[in-house]
Design an enzyme around this catalytic site. Sequence first.
Site, mmCIF file in Angstrom:
data_model
loop_
_atom_site.group_PDB
_atom_site.id
_atom_site.type_symbol
_atom_site.label_atom_id
_atom_site.label_comp_id
_atom_site.label_asym_id
_atom_site.label_seq_id
_atom_site.Cartn_x
_atom_site.Cartn_y
_atom_site.Cartn_z
ATOM 1 N N LYS A 225 0.866 -1.098 0.065
ATOM 2 C CA LYS A 225 -0.046 0.001 0.017
ATOM 3 C C LYS A 225 0.978 1.222 -0.037
ATOM 4 O O LYS A 225 1.659 1.395 0.894
ATOM 5 C CB LYS A 225 -0.917 -0.027 1.336
ATOM 6 C CG LYS A 225 -1.880 1.440 1.162
ATOM 7 C CD LYS A 225 -2.663 1.383 2.359
ATOM 8 C CE LYS A 225 -3.304 2.713 2.853
ATOM 9 N NZ LYS A 225 -4.340 2.724 3.646
ATOM 10 N N LYS B 109 -2.456 -1.440 -3.454
ATOM 11 C CA LYS B 109 -3.164 -0.404 -3.647
ATOM 12 C C LYS B 109 -2.250 0.895 -3.735
ATOM 13 O O LYS B 109 -1.202 1.118 -2.875
ATOM 14 C CB LYS B 109 -3.986 -0.287 -2.252
ATOM 15 C CG LYS B 109 -4.704 0.893 -1.708
ATOM 16 C CD LYS B 109 -5.324 0.833 -0.535
ATOM 17 C CE LYS B 109 -5.971 2.015 -0.076
ATOM 18 N NZ LYS B 109 -6.225 2.183 1.288
HETATM 19 C C1 PBG Z 1 -6.984 3.566 5.635
HETATM 20 C C2 PBG Z 1 -7.295 3.629 4.308
HETATM 21 C C3 PBG Z 1 -7.221 4.607 3.464
HETATM 22 C C4 PBG Z 1 -7.962 3.996 2.245
HETATM 23 C C5 PBG Z 1 -8.501 2.705 2.450
HETATM 24 N N1 PBG Z 1 -8.030 2.255 3.840
HETATM 25 C C6 PBG Z 1 -7.013 5.782 3.518
HETATM 26 C C7 PBG Z 1 -5.368 6.065 3.753
HETATM 27 O O1 PBG Z 1 -4.491 5.413 3.729
HETATM 28 O O2 PBG Z 1 -5.282 7.198 3.951
HETATM 29 C C8 PBG Z 1 -7.916 4.605 0.817
HETATM 30 C C9 PBG Z 1 -9.070 4.116 0.062
HETATM 31 C C10 PBG Z 1 -9.378 5.250 -0.975
HETATM 32 O O3 PBG Z 1 -8.743 6.155 -1.373
HETATM 33 O O4 PBG Z 1 -10.428 4.923 -1.782
HETATM 34 N N2 PBG Z 1 -8.197 3.266 6.726
#
Ligand code: PBG
Length: 333
Positions: free
Chosen positions: A203, A257
């Site tokens: 991620k 991601k």
């Molecule tokens: C953290 C989380 C995020 C997203 C999914 N889980 C935000 C981040 O890491 O700042 C992002 C998902 C998206 O942008 O659609 N809870």
Amino acid sequence: MPEVRVPFPTTRMRRLRRTPALRRAFAETRLHPAQLVLPVFVRQGGADEPTPIASMPGVRQHTTRSVVEVATEAVEAGLGGVIVFGIPATKDAVGSSGWDPDGPVPTAVRAIKQRVGDDLVVWADVCQCEYTDHGHCGPLAPDGEVLNDPAVDGYVRDAVAYADAGVDLVAPSGMMDGQVAAIRAGLDGAGHERVGVVAYAAKYASAFYGPFRDAAGSAVVDGGDRSSHQMDPRNGREARLELDLDAAEGADVLMVKPAMAYLDVVAEARRRSDLPVAAYQVSGEYAMIQAAAERGWLEGGPAMSEAVTSILRAGADQVLTYAALELAQAVDR
Ligand code: PBG
């Protein structure tokens, strides 16, 4: 001018592209509703009607009641699942509303499972950024650093609370070291051996999460960012270390991601591991297609389906997408 000679007839590559039926028959990638997972936001406190999210046209913050309706639609559409995100009524420095059994996620999961049972796979995102008053993914040291192990302790409590509520899969997204192993042990210790862990393994610290932070109310308050724990977008090789570690820690599914700017990483995850691979078409990927479509700069439906198909073509088994319901209607039969 010398004559240009083609070594084979010019119809060589075009034969199988000639009609829609030929193209459908020879398509290498198929978009099926069971491959799609719909992210849903459920809010406690505030209005008791679903609220639209300005930067994500078509996406709403749900109430417990309206999220159950969406879950029912997801079953009818044959989706692979929903992933639940919570917006709590109260926040504090450690994010304790995250593991409150009456918090937004456990409440929504119980209500969804009561209505649809095992007809729908229900995932819950596990992170503390929605539940802390500073918006970071875990408790902070006095110098502002996000503390690794205290954050992980919180994730374990969250995961057990979501498992107690009946979730099928928990998806830790905080990118703390050791989070998958700790959650696996915590679930097993609480008698939840059957609940799986989807690891947000690779991620990235991405600008494409912008609209999500509106949707989930999880922006960092002090102007800081998440680069001390999420991955640097410049790194591909490092993703292999993350994928291998999460597999070794007991992940049931590996996630990449965002998706579209990281298709090389999706392809690498597919080559590297025999675990299922999920990829998240994040809020910014969704919003930019919607915004361009609103301006008439491109056709939204085909662009969305092309984007999601590219993620499947790269090797994902499951795609998390805010367009899951619309795409499920539009699949090529
Ligand atoms: C953290 C989380 C995020 C997203 C999914 N889980 C935000 C981040 O890491 O700042 C992002 C998902 C998206 O942008 O659609 N809870």
